[in-house]
Design a protein around this motif. Sequence first.
Motif, PDB file in Angstrom:
ATOM      1  N   GLU A   8       0.828  -1.209   0.000  1.00  0.00           N
ATOM      2  CA  GLU A   8       0.000   0.000   0.000  1.00  0.00           C
ATOM      3  C   GLU A   8       0.864   1.262   0.000  1.00  0.00           C
ATOM      4  O   GLU A   8       0.568   2.227  -0.704  1.00  0.00           O
ATOM      5  CB  GLU A   8      -0.949   0.003   1.204  1.00  0.00           C
ATOM      6  N   VAL A   9       1.925   1.257   0.786  1.00  0.00           N
ATOM      7  CA  VAL A   9       2.818   2.424   0.832  1.00  0.00           C
ATOM      8  C   VAL A   9       3.537   2.584  -0.501  1.00  0.00           C
ATOM      9  O   VAL A   9       3.587   3.685  -1.066  1.00  0.00           O
ATOM     10  CB  VAL A   9       3.832   2.304   1.997  1.00  0.00           C
ATOM     11  N   VAL A  10       4.095   1.496  -1.030  1.00  0.00           N
ATOM     12  CA  VAL A  10       4.817   1.559  -2.305  1.00  0.00           C
ATOM     13  C   VAL A  10       3.884   1.995  -3.424  1.00  0.00           C
ATOM     14  O   VAL A  10       4.251   2.816  -4.274  1.00  0.00           O
ATOM     15  CB  VAL A  10       5.490   0.197  -2.623  1.00  0.00           C
ATOM     16  N   TYR A  11       2.668   1.482  -3.422  1.00  0.00           N
ATOM     17  CA  TYR A  11       1.691   1.874  -4.442  1.00  0.00           C
ATOM     18  C   TYR A  11       1.396   3.376  -4.369  1.00  0.00           C
ATOM     19  O   TYR A  11       1.342   4.049  -5.395  1.00  0.00           O
ATOM     20  CB  TYR A  11       0.402   1.059  -4.271  1.00  0.00           C
ATOM     21  N   ALA A  12       1.239   3.893  -3.159  1.00  0.00           N
ATOM     22  CA  ALA A  12       0.987   5.332  -3.000  1.00  0.00           C
ATOM     23  C   ALA A  12       2.159   6.165  -3.529  1.00  0.00           C
ATOM     24  O   ALA A  12       1.960   7.288  -4.002  1.00  0.00           O
ATOM     25  CB  ALA A  12       0.737   5.662  -1.529  1.00  0.00           C
ATOM     26  N   LEU A  13       3.353   5.625  -3.478  1.00  0.00           N
ATOM     27  CA  LEU A  13       4.553   6.351  -3.906  1.00  0.00           C
ATOM     28  C   LEU A  13       4.884   6.159  -5.384  1.00  0.00           C
ATOM     29  O   LEU A  13       5.873   6.708  -5.871  1.00  0.00           O
ATOM     30  CB  LEU A  13       5.749   5.911  -3.055  1.00  0.00           C
ATOM     31  N   THR A  14       4.065   5.404  -6.091  1.00  0.00           N
ATOM     32  CA  THR A  14       4.315   5.123  -7.503  1.00  0.00           C
ATOM     33  C   THR A  14       3.713   6.221  -8.370  1.00  0.00           C
ATOM     34  O   THR A  14       2.516   6.488  -8.296  1.00  0.00           O
ATOM     35  CB  THR A  14       3.733   3.748  -7.883  1.00  0.00           C
ATOM     36  N   ASN A  15       4.573   6.834  -9.186  1.00  0.00           N
ATOM     37  CA  ASN A  15       4.133   7.910 -10.077  1.00  0.00           C
ATOM     38  C   ASN A  15       3.019   7.448 -11.009  1.00  0.00           C
ATOM     39  O   ASN A  15       2.939   6.271 -11.369  1.00  0.00           O
ATOM     40  CB  ASN A  15       5.296   8.403 -10.948  1.00  0.00           C
ATOM     41  N   GLU A  16       2.228   8.402 -11.449  1.00  0.00           N
ATOM     42  CA  GLU A  16       1.217   8.183 -12.467  1.00  0.00           C
ATOM     43  C   GLU A  16       1.919   8.071 -13.833  1.00  0.00           C
ATOM     44  O   GLU A  16       3.087   8.429 -13.962  1.00  0.00           O
ATOM     45  CB  GLU A  16       0.250   9.376 -12.497  1.00  0.00           C
TER      46      GLU A  16
ATOM     47  N   GLY B 129      -2.653  10.523  -3.139  1.00  0.00           N
ATOM     48  CA  GLY B 129      -2.373   9.180  -2.616  1.00  0.00           C
ATOM     49  C   GLY B 129      -1.306   9.195  -1.530  1.00  0.00           C
ATOM     50  O   GLY B 129      -1.397   8.463  -0.548  1.00  0.00           O
ATOM     51  N   ILE B 130      -0.316  10.046  -1.693  1.00  0.00           N
ATOM     52  CA  ILE B 130       0.733  10.166  -0.678  1.00  0.00           C
ATOM     53  C   ILE B 130       0.179  10.803   0.594  1.00  0.00           C
ATOM     54  O   ILE B 130       0.416  10.316   1.698  1.00  0.00           O
ATOM     55  CB  ILE B 130       1.934  10.962  -1.228  1.00  0.00           C
ATOM     56  N   ARG B 131      -0.562  11.886   0.440  1.00  0.00           N
ATOM     57  CA  ARG B 131      -1.122  12.585   1.616  1.00  0.00           C
ATOM     58  C   ARG B 131      -2.046  11.698   2.435  1.00  0.00           C
ATOM     59  O   ARG B 131      -2.155  11.860   3.649  1.00  0.00           O
ATOM     60  CB  ARG B 131      -1.907  13.827   1.184  1.00  0.00           C
ATOM     61  N   GLN B 132      -2.717  10.777   1.794  1.00  0.00           N
ATOM     62  CA  GLN B 132      -3.676   9.916   2.489  1.00  0.00           C
ATOM     63  C   GLN B 132      -3.000   8.816   3.312  1.00  0.00           C
ATOM     64  O   GLN B 132      -3.679   8.083   4.018  1.00  0.00           O
ATOM     65  CB  GLN B 132      -4.647   9.294   1.482  1.00  0.00           C
ATOM     66  N   ASN B 133      -1.696   8.717   3.223  1.00  0.00           N
ATOM     67  CA  ASN B 133      -0.954   7.679   3.946  1.00  0.00           C
ATOM     68  C   ASN B 133       0.265   8.347   4.583  1.00  0.00           C
ATOM     69  O   ASN B 133       1.218   8.689   3.887  1.00  0.00           O
ATOM     70  CB  ASN B 133      -0.549   6.574   2.961  1.00  0.00           C
ATOM     71  N   GLU B 134       0.241   8.540   5.897  1.00  0.00           N
ATOM     72  CA  GLU B 134       1.327   9.275   6.554  1.00  0.00           C
ATOM     73  C   GLU B 134       2.674   8.575   6.435  1.00  0.00           C
ATOM     74  O   GLU B 134       3.706   9.240   6.365  1.00  0.00           O
ATOM     75  CB  GLU B 134       0.988   9.563   8.018  1.00  0.00           C
ATOM     76  N   VAL B 135       2.687   7.259   6.387  1.00  0.00           N
ATOM     77  CA  VAL B 135       3.957   6.558   6.181  1.00  0.00           C
ATOM     78  C   VAL B 135       4.490   6.873   4.782  1.00  0.00           C
ATOM     79  O   VAL B 135       5.683   7.119   4.600  1.00  0.00           O
ATOM     80  CB  VAL B 135       3.816   5.044   6.420  1.00  0.00           C
ATOM     81  N   ALA B 136       3.602   6.908   3.787  1.00  0.00           N
ATOM     82  CA  ALA B 136       4.030   7.263   2.425  1.00  0.00           C
ATOM     83  C   ALA B 136       4.561   8.697   2.393  1.00  0.00           C
ATOM     84  O   ALA B 136       5.555   8.976   1.714  1.00  0.00           O
ATOM     85  CB  ALA B 136       2.875   7.096   1.444  1.00  0.00           C
TER      86      ALA B 136
END
Length: 193
Positions: free
Chosen positions: A106-114, A130-137
């Motif tokens: 989930e974290v890696v997916y949030a960090l994956t560019n469009e 997507g990054i903002r919605q996950n504090e670890v990301a």
Amino acid sequence: MFIPDEKTLTLFRDYCTLNEEFDGKSISNAMMYAYQCHANTLQSYDDKPYTYHLKMTYDYGCKFAHLLTATECELALSACWCHDVIEDTRQSYNDVTKACGVELSEVVYALTNEKGRTREERANDQYYLGIRQNEVATFVKLCDRLANVTYSCENNQRIKLAYRNEYAHFKQSIWNLRFAEMFSAIEQILGLN
């Protein structure tokens, strides 16, 4: 769990090390997985192995780990190693899940560019949401940016200027007061404060 081949283990031992304070089983698993993924695609970071960048990202994660809870810390430090595997090494969300678990995926997916033809298209509003919605990301993205900014200041003034020019938008896009110390560190490296 990911099981590296013998060649990966040999090369890995010669290059990668973990901070003794943050040496969890999932972190070392993520580190070996990322190492093998990037090595298999022959990806480099200028003239260095790509793991040079991943290690810098991880080192910044260790430096700012005090901003995380104990639960978040192991996940974030694992993600520092794996943050580019979907984007850069032809791994899928499911591949990451199989190797390292769904939380890390989930974290890696949030960090994956469009998808996009330009840097702006790839790092668009949806990506930052997507990054903002996950504090670890968010934490890992800041570690990634710290590593990239540090490297560019030492090795590539053109890229440094690009990071400097886009900083206001970057900060506005993922601002989180909890990580203000990390934003300040980026500003200091870029000479913005």
